[in-house]
Design a protein around this motif. Structure first.
Motif, PDB file in Angstrom:
ATOM      1  N   GLY A 139       0.816  -1.214   0.000  1.00  0.00           N
ATOM      2  CA  GLY A 139       0.000   0.000   0.000  1.00  0.00           C
ATOM      3  C   GLY A 139       0.846   1.258   0.000  1.00  0.00           C
ATOM      4  N   GLY A 140       0.181   2.377  -0.283  1.00  0.00           N
ATOM      5  CA  GLY A 140       0.873   3.633  -0.509  1.00  0.00           C
ATOM      6  C   GLY A 140       1.524   4.237   0.729  1.00  0.00           C
ATOM      7  N   VAL A 141       0.929   4.046   1.906  1.00  0.00           N
ATOM      8  CA  VAL A 141       1.462   4.710   3.095  1.00  0.00           C
ATOM      9  C   VAL A 141       2.846   4.158   3.446  1.00  0.00           C
ATOM     10  CG1 VAL A 141       1.048   5.263   5.517  1.00  0.00           C
ATOM     11  CG2 VAL A 141      -0.885   5.119   3.933  1.00  0.00           C
TER      12      VAL A 141
ATOM     13  N   SER B 231      -2.321  -2.820  -8.285  1.00  0.00           N
ATOM     14  CA  SER B 231      -3.079  -2.339  -7.123  1.00  0.00           C
ATOM     15  C   SER B 231      -3.433  -3.514  -6.240  1.00  0.00           C
ATOM     16  CB  SER B 231      -4.413  -1.728  -7.576  1.00  0.00           C
ATOM     17  OG  SER B 231      -4.269  -0.372  -7.853  1.00  0.00           O
ATOM     18  N   ARG B 232      -3.544  -3.238  -4.956  1.00  0.00           N
ATOM     19  CA  ARG B 232      -4.061  -4.271  -4.055  1.00  0.00           C
ATOM     20  C   ARG B 232      -5.357  -4.830  -4.642  1.00  0.00           C
ATOM     21  NH1 ARG B 232      -6.305  -2.009  -0.144  1.00  0.00           N
ATOM     22  NH2 ARG B 232      -5.940   0.160  -0.681  1.00  0.00           N
ATOM     23  N   PHE B 233      -5.639  -6.129  -4.399  1.00  0.00           N
ATOM     24  CA  PHE B 233      -6.933  -6.672  -4.829  1.00  0.00           C
ATOM     25  C   PHE B 233      -7.984  -6.168  -3.845  1.00  0.00           C
ATOM     26  CE2 PHE B 233      -4.075  -9.417  -7.175  1.00  0.00           C
ATOM     27  CZ  PHE B 233      -4.721  -9.432  -8.414  1.00  0.00           C
TER      28      PHE B 233
ATOM     29  N   TRP C 248     -12.451  -1.351  -4.292  1.00  0.00           N
ATOM     30  CA  TRP C 248     -12.389   0.059  -4.713  1.00  0.00           C
ATOM     31  C   TRP C 248     -11.473   0.265  -5.906  1.00  0.00           C
ATOM     32  CZ3 TRP C 248     -15.990   2.899  -2.403  1.00  0.00           C
ATOM     33  CH2 TRP C 248     -16.439   2.512  -1.141  1.00  0.00           C
ATOM     34  N   LYS C 249     -10.624  -0.718  -6.199  1.00  0.00           N
ATOM     35  CA  LYS C 249      -9.704  -0.589  -7.350  1.00  0.00           C
ATOM     36  C   LYS C 249     -10.328  -1.241  -8.592  1.00  0.00           C
ATOM     37  CE  LYS C 249      -6.295   0.673  -4.405  1.00  0.00           C
ATOM     38  NZ  LYS C 249      -5.674   1.997  -4.353  1.00  0.00           N
ATOM     39  N   ASP C 250     -11.479  -1.833  -8.422  1.00  0.00           N
ATOM     40  CA  ASP C 250     -12.274  -2.461  -9.493  1.00  0.00           C
ATOM     41  C   ASP C 250     -11.458  -3.280 -10.505  1.00  0.00           C
ATOM     42  OD1 ASP C 250     -14.434  -3.251 -10.937  1.00  0.00           O
ATOM     43  OD2 ASP C 250     -14.758  -1.328 -11.945  1.00  0.00           O
TER      44      ASP C 250
ATOM     45  N   GLY D  75      -1.139  -7.431  -7.796  1.00  0.00           N
ATOM     46  CA  GLY D  75      -1.572  -6.894  -6.497  1.00  0.00           C
ATOM     47  C   GLY D  75      -0.980  -7.712  -5.376  1.00  0.00           C
ATOM     48  N   ASP D  76      -0.053  -7.130  -4.646  1.00  0.00           N
ATOM     49  CA  ASP D  76       0.489  -7.858  -3.503  1.00  0.00           C
ATOM     50  C   ASP D  76      -0.538  -7.768  -2.371  1.00  0.00           C
ATOM     51  OD1 ASP D  76       0.718  -5.265  -2.718  1.00  0.00           O
ATOM     52  OD2 ASP D  76       2.867  -5.289  -2.370  1.00  0.00           O
ATOM     53  N   MET D  77      -0.294  -8.480  -1.317  1.00  0.00           N
ATOM     54  CA  MET D  77      -1.258  -8.510  -0.218  1.00  0.00           C
ATOM     55  C   MET D  77      -0.685  -7.701   0.951  1.00  0.00           C
ATOM     56  SD  MET D  77      -3.731 -10.550  -1.403  1.00  0.00           S
ATOM     57  CE  MET D  77      -3.831 -11.464  -2.936  1.00  0.00           C
TER      58      MET D  77
ATOM     59  N   SER E 191       1.315   8.196 -10.513  1.00  0.00           N
ATOM     60  CA  SER E 191       2.569   8.964 -10.658  1.00  0.00           C
ATOM     61  C   SER E 191       3.750   8.046 -10.975  1.00  0.00           C
ATOM     62  CB  SER E 191       2.862   9.764  -9.383  1.00  0.00           C
ATOM     63  OG  SER E 191       2.145  10.976  -9.412  1.00  0.00           O
ATOM     64  N   GLU E 192       3.737   6.850 -10.378  1.00  0.00           N
ATOM     65  CA  GLU E 192       4.843   5.915 -10.655  1.00  0.00           C
ATOM     66  C   GLU E 192       4.928   5.610 -12.154  1.00  0.00           C
ATOM     67  OE1 GLU E 192       4.497   3.651  -6.301  1.00  0.00           O
ATOM     68  OE2 GLU E 192       3.903   2.591  -8.112  1.00  0.00           O
ATOM     69  N   ALA E 193       3.768   5.371 -12.769  1.00  0.00           N
ATOM     70  CA  ALA E 193       3.763   5.047 -14.203  1.00  0.00           C
ATOM     71  C   ALA E 193       4.139   6.262 -15.040  1.00  0.00           C
ATOM     72  CB  ALA E 193       2.381   4.537 -14.605  1.00  0.00           C
TER      73      ALA E 193
HETATM   74  N1  UDP Z   1       2.182  -1.920  -5.022  1.00  0.00           N
HETATM   75  C1  UDP Z   1       3.216  -2.824  -5.143  1.00  0.00           C
HETATM   76  N2  UDP Z   1       2.922  -4.069  -5.582  1.00  0.00           N
HETATM   77  C2  UDP Z   1       1.678  -4.447  -5.898  1.00  0.00           C
HETATM   78  C3  UDP Z   1       0.621  -3.509  -5.760  1.00  0.00           C
HETATM   79  C4  UDP Z   1       0.913  -2.251  -5.322  1.00  0.00           C
HETATM   80  O1  UDP Z   1       4.374  -2.521  -4.876  1.00  0.00           O
HETATM   81  O2  UDP Z   1       1.503  -5.585  -6.283  1.00  0.00           O
HETATM   82  C5  UDP Z   1       2.526  -0.560  -4.578  1.00  0.00           C
HETATM   83  C6  UDP Z   1       2.359   0.469  -5.667  1.00  0.00           C
HETATM   84  O3  UDP Z   1       3.472   0.430  -6.543  1.00  0.00           O
HETATM   85  C7  UDP Z   1       2.221   1.747  -4.856  1.00  0.00           C
HETATM   86  C8  UDP Z   1       1.472   1.263  -3.618  1.00  0.00           C
HETATM   87  O4  UDP Z   1       1.680  -0.139  -3.525  1.00  0.00           O
HETATM   88  O5  UDP Z   1       3.494   2.227  -4.482  1.00  0.00           O
HETATM   89  C9  UDP Z   1      -0.007   1.510  -3.725  1.00  0.00           C
HETATM   90  O6  UDP Z   1      -0.276   2.841  -3.473  1.00  0.00           O
HETATM   91  P1  UDP Z   1      -1.595   3.536  -3.997  1.00  0.00           P
HETATM   92  O7  UDP Z   1      -1.593   4.929  -3.481  1.00  0.00           O
HETATM   93  O8  UDP Z   1      -1.697   3.387  -5.480  1.00  0.00           O
HETATM   94  O9  UDP Z   1      -2.789   2.682  -3.386  1.00  0.00           O
HETATM   95  P2  UDP Z   1      -3.144   2.196  -1.896  1.00  0.00           P
HETATM   96  O10 UDP Z   1      -2.767   0.739  -1.859  1.00  0.00           O
HETATM   97  O11 UDP Z   1      -2.391   3.022  -0.934  1.00  0.00           O
HETATM   98  O12 UDP Z   1      -4.625   2.363  -1.831  1.00  0.00           O
END
Ligand code: UDP
Length: 405
Positions: free
Chosen positions: A42-44, A226-228, A231-233, A256-258, A317-319
């Protein structure tokens, strides 16, 4: 080697780094603690990984505490999170409140904030910790989610805790709450251009990591990372791909990692898996791997972010930073990153998503032009150095003593 401020100078410019040093001068030797509920996923966690290091590089003694929780607790806090993002069904039963408050107290017994000059608590999971301390310093609640349409019962439950804070930080102006009386500040998130996830990687390395997972670098790829999470649909992304591939050859990657504080992941993953069945050219990836994220964001023809709600959306932003255009829904923090028609497209539905994916794949020049604009937009607005400056400015407001460097 962990990057130094000097390394960031090459990307952000000398003046930016000089201003950081000058404005943080009186904070040298002060002690700041950040608290959140996961060290990875996740982003934080992504942001704190760099921010905390750079604050220390500026000689501010900054630490990062992790709020621990059981599977039950994180199930409950995910419901709170969903409610704050607007889920009308989310509710806090008396059992849920009890688990939340008991596990909060447990964390408080284990964590002492004595020498801190400032405590920054991220998101709803550790929010109520503040109730257990005799406050010796200012506390800020840093909310990373879009709380504009928060479910009133969940907002009502957390509001007494929010009210104990000295200030609140949100990501966008529209997230400020009219019923919060303390100062509300805005800090937009950012990416670290020097992290493994965002620094350039060689083409042969990218080919190798993609090839190992059966992804063909020589055919168009569309990706959502994105996480599964509902909200990420992700199911909507599958529909976009299904429509687009009728017009143009393309592979789909959903990565999507966990995150340990998001127990919804496995169930949503399974739904996506079922929907895909035995379709070819779809890759579902759940591993945590920054090099792979980097390779996908670099080599995809387009990155999709099909969110229903999105506090900010670091993946966008990463992309863009890698020169890859983004097709995304116009929610939360996304429109501040994706400028429609310049560095990607904002979409309202699956058909628009599929149309723009096809256009992007078929038009290399458009992709390159948009990619260059996207990178510049991130360089100006969404690098960690700007984010760090925002924190320094806020810390200067709240910390009254001068530190001892
Ligand atoms: N991310 C990752 N691997 C994954 C899925 C997400 O490293 O399989 C990272 C992604 O690159 C980003 C962060 O997790 O740095 C997700 O942040 P974002 O603000 O997009 O979403 P959040 O999970 O905080 O809702």
């Amino acid at each position: 080697m962990i990057p130094t401020l000097k390394d960031y100078e090459k990307i952000a410019g000398k003046e930016v780094i000089e201003r950081l040093k000058t404005s943080s001068g009186r904070l040298a030797g002060c002690h700041i603690s950040h608290v959140n509920s996961t060290s990875q996923g996740g982003g934080v966690a992504e942001i704190l990984n760099t921010l905390v290091i750079l604050m220390n590089r500026l000689k501010i003694d900054t630490s990062w505490r992790i709020f621990k929780g059981s599977y039950h607790l994180f199930n409950i806090t995910k419901k709170m999170h969903n409610g704050l993002q607007g889920d009308p069904k989310a509710k806090m039963t008396s059992f849920r409140k009890r688990v939340y408050l008991e596990e909060t107290e447990r964390n408080c017994i284990m964590n002492h904030f004595k020498t801190e000059d400032l405590v920054v608590v991220h998101d709803p999971q550790p929010l109520a910790m503040i109730m257990h301390y005799e406050k010796r310093q200012p506390w800020l609640w840093r909310c990373h989610i879009d709380i504009t349409n928060a479910n009133p019962s969940i907002w009502g439950f957390i509001q007494p805790y929010v009210n104990r804070y000295d200030g609140v930080i949100v990501s966008m102006d529209q997230y400020k709450k009219p019923d919060v009386t303390q100062p509300q500040h805005i800090i937009m998130p950012s990416i670290d251009p020097l992290s493994i996830k965002n620094a350039p990687i060689r083409e042969d390395k990218r080919k190798q990591v993609l090839g190992k997972r059966g992804i063909d670098q020589d055919r168009p790829i569309i990706t959502q990372i994105s996480r599964f999470d509902p909200w990420k649909d992700p199911l909507g992304v599958v529909k976009i791909w299904e429509k687009a591939r009728k017009e143009v050859d393309c592979q789909l990657v959903l990565m999507g990692d966990m995150a340990s504080d998001d127990p919804e992941g496995p169930a949503i993953y399974q739904k996506v898996r079922d929907k895909i069945g035995d379709k070819k050219d779809v890759h579902l990836i759940t591993e945590r791997n920054d090099v792979l994220v980097n390779a996908l964001q670099t080599d995809s023809s387009v990155i999709i972010q099909n969110s229903i709600r999105e506090g900010f959306g670091l993946t966008v932003s990463e992309a863009l930073w890698k020169g890859t255009p983004v097709i995304a829904t116009a929610v939360g923090g996304i429109p501040s990153q994706v400028i429609h028609g310049k560095n990607g497209f904002l979409i309202n539905n699956i058909n628009e998503g599929a149309k723009h994916c096809t256009e992007m794949i078929n038009n290399t020049r458009l992709r390159q032009e948009m990619g260059a604009q996207g990178r510049e937009h991130v360089r100006k607005n969404f690098l960690i150095t700007r984010h760090l400056q925002d924190y320094i400015d806020i810390a200067n407001k709240y910390i009254t003593r001068t530190g001892q460097p």
